[in-house]
Every structure is written in C-alpha cells, then in structure tokens.
Design an enzyme around this catalytic site. Structure first.
Site, short mmCIF file in Angstrom:
data_model
loop_
_atom_site.label_atom_id
_atom_site.label_comp_id
_atom_site.label_asym_id
_atom_site.label_seq_id
_atom_site.Cartn_x
_atom_site.Cartn_y
_atom_site.Cartn_z
N HIS A 281 0.88 -1.18 0.00
CA HIS A 281 0.00 0.00 0.00
C HIS A 281 0.92 1.23 0.00
CE1 HIS A 281 -2.85 2.90 1.78
NE2 HIS A 281 -3.81 2.08 1.42
N ASP A 357 3.22 -4.86 7.81
CA ASP A 357 1.98 -4.09 7.72
C ASP A 357 0.82 -5.10 7.81
OD1 ASP A 357 -0.32 -2.87 6.86
OD2 ASP A 357 0.56 -1.94 5.07
N GLN A 360 -4.31 -5.65 6.63
CA GLN A 360 -5.29 -6.55 6.02
C GLN A 360 -5.29 -7.95 6.64
OE1 GLN A 360 -7.59 -5.56 4.16
NE2 GLN A 360 -6.81 -3.58 3.49
N LYS A 383 -10.35 -1.17 10.48
CA LYS A 383 -10.62 -2.26 9.53
C LYS A 383 -10.98 -3.54 10.28
CE LYS A 383 -7.06 -0.60 6.33
NZ LYS A 383 -7.68 0.05 5.19
N CYS A 521 -4.75 2.56 -3.67
CA CYS A 521 -3.52 3.08 -3.05
C CYS A 521 -2.37 2.09 -3.24
CB CYS A 521 -3.72 3.37 -1.56
SG CYS A 521 -4.91 4.63 -1.23
#
Ligand code: PMP
Length: 561
Positions: A281, A357, A360, A383, A521
C-alpha cells in the site's frame, strides 16, 4: 398541470381545481379537466384531431412515468410483452428485495409492493389468501431468504439454499449481522477500506461519552481514573489479541501513522537501504521513499506469475547496507498472504529489522506476532470493527524516537530536556482518541468472542465461492492465484468493456452492492498487472454471506450479458 378527473375514482371525486402535493409542498397541481368524463375526453381528442399516445393502444393507461406504483396489475402484465427485458429486471429486483426483507412471495407476485399500508381491497385479498399483515396494514416480514436463489430460479436453474452456519464454521452469521444495523439493505464488500462497527463497539464509545468522559493520564478524580484504566486496558486487550506478550503496543490514528512513526523514529544514515515489495500500500512505500532526503535508498521486489511474493528476490535484494524490510502481511489488492515468518528469519539472519503491515491480516485471521518474529507490526483498528481514527503500532523495543512531543509522554521535564514516560505513553503525546481506543478494545472483545479461526474459515469459504463464481462470468478477469494459497477475502477483477468505476457504480445502483474501484492506493502493483485504470475490488468481512457473494456474481452476469 394534470389530467386527473372526478370520475376516475372515489379518491379523485372531490378534486379541487388546484391542490398542493402533500408529499411536496412546493408542487402545485392544477386539474383543468377534473369535471370531464371519458366521453368528453375522447370527443375532445377527436374534435381537435389530437394524436393519441400509442401506448394507450398497448393497454397502458398510466403513461406519465414508467413503472409508476399506481399502475394496474394488468399494465404490468402488458409490460412483460412490450418491454420484456425491463419487466424481467424489475421482477428480479422485486424478488430479491422481498427475499432480503423477508416479505412473502405475494409481495411481488400480487403487486403488493405498490403500497406501504395496504388499502382495504388488498387487505381483504390477503385475509382470504392467508397472507399476514400488521396492525398498521403493512405486510408482515419473516426471516430474510437467500436472494440469490430467487435470481437463479428465474433463470430456470436450481440452487442450493445457503447455510450460513455450516459444519465446522462455528460462525452464526445471521446472528452476527444483527449487531450491525448499518448493513440494512446494502451489500457491503468494501471491508478492506474500512469495516463496520458492531453495536458493542458503538455502545462502548457511547458509554464513555455518557458516563465517564475525561482525559487520561495523571489525574485523581473518579472520571479520569475510570477513563485511564479503560484506555490502558484497551491496550492490554489489543496486545493480547496479536500475541504481544512483550514489547510496546501504541495506539495510533491508523496504519499509515504507525508506519510513519517508524520511518521517522529510526535514525538513518546516507547509504542505508530499505527493502519493500510491489504489493505494498502507498502507506508502506512513501514513508520509506521519503527518506531519500537522508540518503536512504529503497529497493522494491516483485511477485511471481502466480501472484506470490518473490522470496528469493527478496533475499537477493538484501545487501550489507540494508537496515529494514517493510512488507505487507496480506495484499489489499490481490489478497495473497505473504510468508512473514520466513521473511523474519531471513531478516534476522542478516541482522536487519522487519516491519510488517498487518492492516489486512489482523481483521481476518489469527495473528500471533510472537510467532512471526518481526520488530514492528502496524495495523488499523477501523478495519477490524473498531472506530475510525484508530490504529496500532507494536514495537519490540521502545527505541524509536517519538514522532510527536508534548504532554502526556514525559515522566519529568527539566530545564534542558525531558525524561520520557515508559510504555505506550512515550509515543502518544497529547490527548489521544480515548473513545476510539476504548472502542477498539471492545472490537477485540467482539472478535475474540466470535473466534478468529471461525472468522477465517467463514471468510475463506466465501472467498473461494467468490473467486469461482467470478471465473464463471464471461468477460470478467479475476486477479487471484489459480491454486488455493493462503489468502484473505480481497478479490480484484476487471470487466471487459467497462471502466472499474463504471462497474462499481452499476453494482451500487442496480443491486446496492458497495465495492471499491481504482488503484486501491497500490499503484505500482496495478500498473505491473497492466491495469492502468485499476480494478474492481470486492473485499469480504465476517458479516458477509454466501447470498451476497451470489448476488454480486449474478449482477455481473447481468451486466456482461
Ligand atoms: N496498508 C494496507 C495493506 C492497507 O490495506 C491499508 C488501507 N487500505 C493501509 C496500509 C493504510 O491504512 P490506514 O488508512 O488505516 O492508514
């Protein structure tokens, strides 16, 4: 100006020359021929030799607006021969709406959809036929039915009814959905951007506002003690959720802020290198690229034809100058899960830092950072059912320079400097998002209550169904590995002849399906895939159902047809 006449119905018998539209006070209705009978109307047409609208000859009386709820049932029947495709679309919509709302079949088959409160004649028909109505004359609703099944019924296919709570799933999706009133009539497939919050999360924030709102930190009054304790406890819950027995769990605004804190907080020297990947991202790319001013170079490694991360290339990219590897745990475009534990091993063999990261991954699968072995782990609260404006940075050691200085992050301030507070406070200067943090703690409770394994297997099943379904639709291209590999429910696709934004708009307008379209993104990746316009991205969440997946596929089938 309207042609309403007294002799048309009892309702119109008392019509004045002018009247105000009750639903729209700015509209003045004028009825110049209110006292004419049908004979006079036709005599006038004949006398003046006026053209007659040809639709009258086709059996349509109300031709002012197409699909007027005031049309007669006979007119709908006529429509099926005059405009079969439009009639079919309308019937399909009515059926799926009835299914979603739990209305009886009579809702569409007898035209009951045309009234909110049924008039006496229709009430009598319902009484005779055993269709239940409420005291306010609206139709009684039952449990929602699989809308997809009805769509397929129209095509003459049979489809097995969806069983949301399937063997081994352990997730009662219909019960879960009751906690998300916002789901209402829409099909939300944009969970990779942000998820919805269940009622317990909203309630936790309302409780803070209503009963003990206060600033956190050093204070002695009762509210500040409750607020501080709950805010601290939220950190504990979040840390426990990701298996962080040690290290420091800091609340941030989002993943982006968390990654920037690391990029700014490490000390760099010219010649240092950062390795990142094409799956990242922009939030895990630009903060590193921005270090160029300090002489830091960024290497980006690619993916293989099966969409998996090119691990050998990652290892090859590491040089003696590499200081840090920054990699996503799961792609927000193609959903592949990266082998972060293996990457951690490579990093540690070379003595370099690893930032993962987890924006997700954390919402969709059990994550245990003690098993991953990274040095920094960033993710977004919003999220994972938490409030917007919440994110997390976990770090193994508190040796980052704080990004922001000020109140709340110091133990003592002297004339020449300060002693930083210990723990997360060092990195949370100023008044934090207290309600948000407490809400995030409630989101963790909620997810833990459902069980991340249950969520994972439910979403995996939906993802397989979605990818298989999309692959059956001619003209739709899915960007997902052929073989089932570790992945999350983020599925990108394109539709021949349509811009991704057009597809997204069509899905919203025709079936209330909310998906994202564009570059997500993650422009380097979508360009690498040869898709300068980006993709359409359907991203699943724990409250999605098989019917919703089927509805997406059916709507795309209709679009491509
Ligand atoms: N990384 C990934 C993999 C993401 O999917 C996202 C959000 N789309 C981000 C980072 C940025 O998250 P946030 O907007 O919460 O900062």
């Amino acid at each position: 100006m309207q042609g309403n006449r007294w002799y048309e119905s009892w309702n119109r018998a008392g019509l004045d020359e002018t009247s105000q539209n009750p639903a729209n006070p700015l509209q003045l209705n004028i009825s110049p021929i209110r006292n004419w009978r049908a004979l006079e109307v036709f005599l006038y047409l004949w006398w003046q030799d006026l053209p007659v609208n040809p639709l009258y000859d086709k059996g349509l009386e109300r031709i002012g607006c197409y699909l007027c709820p005031a049309m007669l049932e006979s007119e709908y029947e006529e429509l099926k021969t005059i405009q079969p495709e439009s009639a079919e679309r309308w019937t399909a919509f009515l059926e799926s709406w009835a299914a979603k709302k739990g209305y009886p079949d009579a809702f569409s088959s007898w035209g009951l959809w045309r009234w909110r409160a049924l008039p006496p004649k229709m009430r009598e028909i319902c009484r005779q036929k055993g269709v239940e109505i409420n005291d306010d004359y609206t139709l009684k609703t039952g449990p929602a039915r699989p809308a997809g099944a009805m769509v397929d019924k129209r095509k003459g296919k049979t489809m097995k009814p969806a069983m949301e709570k399937q063997a081994g799933s352990g997730l009662d999706v219909q019960a879960v959905r009751k906690d998300f009133p916002i789901l209402g009539d829409i099909i939300y497939l944009d969970n990779a951007a942000t998820s919805f919050s269940p009622e317990p999360v909203v309630q936790a924030m309302v409780e803070f506002e209503h009963t003990y709102r206060a600033n956190v930190g050093r204070g002695v009054h009762r509210f500040t003690r409750i607020a501080s304790q709950r805010y601290w406890h939220a950190h504990e819950k979040v840390a426990g959720f990701i298996g962080a027995q040690s290290g420091i769990t800091v609340f941030t605004k989002n993943t982006t802020e968390a990654i920037n804190m690391v990029a700014h907080g490490l000390s760099w020297k010219a010649g240092d290198r950062v390795v990142t990947t094409i799956l990242e991202h922009h939030s895990n790319l630009l903060p590193w690229r921005n270090l160029k001013k300090q002489g830091v170079e960024v290497d980006s490694i690619g993916i293989r034809p099966d969409y998996s991360l090119d691990l050998p290339a990652l290892e090859n990219a590491i040089t003696p100058s590499t200081r840090l590897v920054a990699v996503t745990h799961a792609s927000n475009v193609i959903g592949v899960v990266t082998p972060v534990a293996e990457i951690a091993r490579i990093c540690h063999d070379h003595g370099i830092l690893l930032l993962v990261d987890g924006a997700q991954s954390v919402p969709h699968m059990p994550v245990d950072i003690s098993r991953i072995g990274c040095d920094f782990f960033a993710f977004s609260g919003h999220k994972m059912l938490g409030p917007t404006g919440t994110g997390v940075l976990w770090m193994r050691e508190p040796d980052l320079e704080p990004f922001i200085l000020g109140g709340g992050m110091v133990e003592a301030v002297t004339e020449s400097g300060y002693t930083a507070a210990e723990g997360y406070q060092k990195y949370e200067a100023g008044t934090p998002n207290i309600a948000g943090g407490i809400g995030l703690g409630a989101a963790v409770d909620y997810l833990t209550g459902l069980g991340m394994e249950n969520i994972r297997s439910h979403e995996e099943r939906l993802t397989t169904r979605l990818i298989n379904g999309l692959r059956q639709v001619g003209g739709v291209h899915v960007y997902a590995p052929e073989k089932p590999v570790p992945r999350i429910g983020v599925v990108s696709f394109t539709v021949d002849g349509f811009h991704p934004h057009e597809v997204a708009q069509h899905l919203d307008e025709s079936a209330e399906i909310l998906v994202r379209s564009g570059h997500h993104c993650c422009q380097p990746l979508v360009e690498e895939l040869g898709l300068p316009d980006g993709t359409v991205r359907a991203s699943l969440g724990l409250y999605n159902t098989e019917d919703e997946v089927d509805m997406l596929v059916a709507t795309l089938e209709e679009l491509t047809r």
